[in-house]
Design a protein around this motif. Sequence first.
Motif, PDB file in Angstrom:
ATOM      1  N   PHE A   1       0.834  -1.208   0.000  1.00  0.00           N
ATOM      2  CA  PHE A   1       0.000   0.000   0.000  1.00  0.00           C
ATOM      3  C   PHE A   1       0.871   1.261   0.000  1.00  0.00           C
ATOM      4  O   PHE A   1       0.594   2.229  -0.719  1.00  0.00           O
ATOM      5  N   ARG A   2       1.918   1.242   0.805  1.00  0.00           N
ATOM      6  CA  ARG A   2       2.797   2.429   0.853  1.00  0.00           C
ATOM      7  C   ARG A   2       3.491   2.637  -0.492  1.00  0.00           C
ATOM      8  O   ARG A   2       3.661   3.773  -0.948  1.00  0.00           O
ATOM      9  N   GLY A   3       3.878   1.523  -1.118  1.00  0.00           N
ATOM     10  CA  GLY A   3       4.513   1.621  -2.437  1.00  0.00           C
ATOM     11  C   GLY A   3       3.563   2.220  -3.460  1.00  0.00           C
ATOM     12  O   GLY A   3       3.973   3.024  -4.302  1.00  0.00           O
ATOM     13  N   MET A   4       2.267   1.860  -3.366  1.00  0.00           N
ATOM     14  CA  MET A   4       1.281   2.433  -4.286  1.00  0.00           C
ATOM     15  C   MET A   4       1.140   3.928  -4.057  1.00  0.00           C
ATOM     16  O   MET A   4       1.020   4.703  -5.004  1.00  0.00           O
ATOM     17  N   ARG A   5       1.102   4.330  -2.799  1.00  0.00           N
ATOM     18  CA  ARG A   5       0.976   5.761  -2.504  1.00  0.00           C
ATOM     19  C   ARG A   5       2.191   6.534  -3.051  1.00  0.00           C
ATOM     20  O   ARG A   5       2.049   7.628  -3.619  1.00  0.00           O
TER      21      ARG A   5
ATOM     22  N   GLN B   1       4.448  10.136  -7.155  1.00  0.00           N
ATOM     23  CA  GLN B   1       5.461  10.353  -8.195  1.00  0.00           C
ATOM     24  C   GLN B   1       4.805  10.720  -9.528  1.00  0.00           C
ATOM     25  O   GLN B   1       5.202  11.680 -10.194  1.00  0.00           O
ATOM     26  N   ILE B   2       3.761   9.951  -9.875  1.00  0.00           N
ATOM     27  CA  ILE B   2       3.048  10.216 -11.131  1.00  0.00           C
ATOM     28  C   ILE B   2       2.347  11.575 -11.072  1.00  0.00           C
ATOM     29  O   ILE B   2       2.380  12.353 -12.028  1.00  0.00           O
ATOM     30  N   ARG B   3       1.723  11.838  -9.950  1.00  0.00           N
ATOM     31  CA  ARG B   3       1.016  13.112  -9.786  1.00  0.00           C
ATOM     32  C   ARG B   3       1.990  14.277  -9.932  1.00  0.00           C
ATOM     33  O   ARG B   3       1.735  15.240 -10.652  1.00  0.00           O
ATOM     34  N   ASP B   4       3.132  14.160  -9.269  1.00  0.00           N
ATOM     35  CA  ASP B   4       4.084  15.268  -9.277  1.00  0.00           C
ATOM     36  C   ASP B   4       4.756  15.436 -10.640  1.00  0.00           C
ATOM     37  O   ASP B   4       5.219  16.519 -10.977  1.00  0.00           O
TER      38      ASP B   4
ATOM     39  N   CYS C   1      -2.933   4.333   4.476  1.00  0.00           N
ATOM     40  CA  CYS C   1      -1.810   4.611   3.572  1.00  0.00           C
ATOM     41  C   CYS C   1      -2.152   5.636   2.483  1.00  0.00           C
ATOM     42  O   CYS C   1      -1.377   5.833   1.558  1.00  0.00           O
ATOM     43  N   GLY C   2      -3.324   6.265   2.553  1.00  0.00           N
ATOM     44  CA  GLY C   2      -3.608   7.365   1.637  1.00  0.00           C
ATOM     45  C   GLY C   2      -4.371   7.004   0.379  1.00  0.00           C
ATOM     46  O   GLY C   2      -4.250   7.686  -0.641  1.00  0.00           O
ATOM     47  N   ALA C   3      -5.221   5.959   0.439  1.00  0.00           N
ATOM     48  CA  ALA C   3      -6.144   5.712  -0.677  1.00  0.00           C
ATOM     49  C   ALA C   3      -7.089   6.901  -0.807  1.00  0.00           C
ATOM     50  O   ALA C   3      -7.465   7.506   0.199  1.00  0.00           O
ATOM     51  N   THR C   4      -7.488   7.230  -2.031  1.00  0.00           N
ATOM     52  CA  THR C   4      -8.520   8.267  -2.220  1.00  0.00           C
ATOM     53  C   THR C   4      -9.870   7.651  -2.531  1.00  0.00           C
ATOM     54  O   THR C   4     -10.888   8.323  -2.443  1.00  0.00           O
ATOM     55  N   MET C   5      -9.869   6.362  -2.914  1.00  0.00           N
ATOM     56  CA  MET C   5     -11.102   5.618  -3.192  1.00  0.00           C
ATOM     57  C   MET C   5     -10.916   4.210  -2.683  1.00  0.00           C
ATOM     58  O   MET C   5      -9.850   3.620  -2.883  1.00  0.00           O
ATOM     59  N   VAL C   6     -11.951   3.667  -2.042  1.00  0.00           N
ATOM     60  CA  VAL C   6     -11.932   2.253  -1.664  1.00  0.00           C
ATOM     61  C   VAL C   6     -13.109   1.565  -2.356  1.00  0.00           C
ATOM     62  O   VAL C   6     -14.146   2.190  -2.587  1.00  0.00           O
TER      63      VAL C   6
END
Length: 232
Positions: free
Chosen positions: A175-179, A184-187, A212-217
């Motif tokens: 999960f942390r790796g996804m965040r 990275q992609i956003r920036d 871990c900072g999901a925006t959608m579940v």
Amino acid sequence: MERELLAANLERVRLELAEATEGRWPVPRLVAVTKTHPLEDILPLRELGVTDVGENRVQELREKLPALAENYTVHLIGQLQSNKVKYIMESVSLIHSLDRWSLAREIDRQAQIHGKRMPVLVQVSPAGEPQKGGMDTAEVPGFIREAAKLPGMEIRGLMAVMPDTRDEDILLPLFRGMRTLFEQIRDEAVPGTAITELSMGMSGDYRLAARCGATMVRIGSAIFGPRPPMHP
Ligand SMILES: *Cc1c(COP(=O)(O)O)cnc(C)c1O
């Protein structure tokens, strides 16, 4: 299904999502996963404040339209065959499962036929489980730079399905790796993209995902109860 039970399940999920974010992140948007459930069980969710529903199979989604689309923002969350893209163009607001170039081309083509720009998430396979769909983490930035050039789609972020385990030692780093990848992609702010969404967390692991900072579940059985076995 009893309305009181639905309401209680939803309340618990919402409370746990709010707790898990610890005020550190906005509370993720709840996409209620309605696959295998009949419309009569799905439509009461609206009065309970649910705005978004997700289905994983095009065939089933088509059978439930237009009632779903009239009442909810509809998400396609499951693996998508290119030859079915044409059926979901009008009704689906976000495709979570873009994971290959051939599918990107077909979404782009159909979107142009329909005169729209289709919002999509790129599905990542953080644990390298190709049977679940998703591309390797390392391929994602390059894919997004190329796919962002297609005028018929707008890349909004990333989606992941985690391994079937409750083991936090396995899940937390994923999960942390996804965040991290999401940020990275956003920036990088590739022209043509609008990276705001990180779709991760299901009934078994939404607390960790929210932490871990999901925006959608995407949550099914924690709302509706266990699903009957799937038909092939
Ligand atoms: C079924 C499904 C979900 C929800 O699963 P639950 O464990 O019932 O919450 C989420 N995402 C995808 C891609 C699914 O197919």
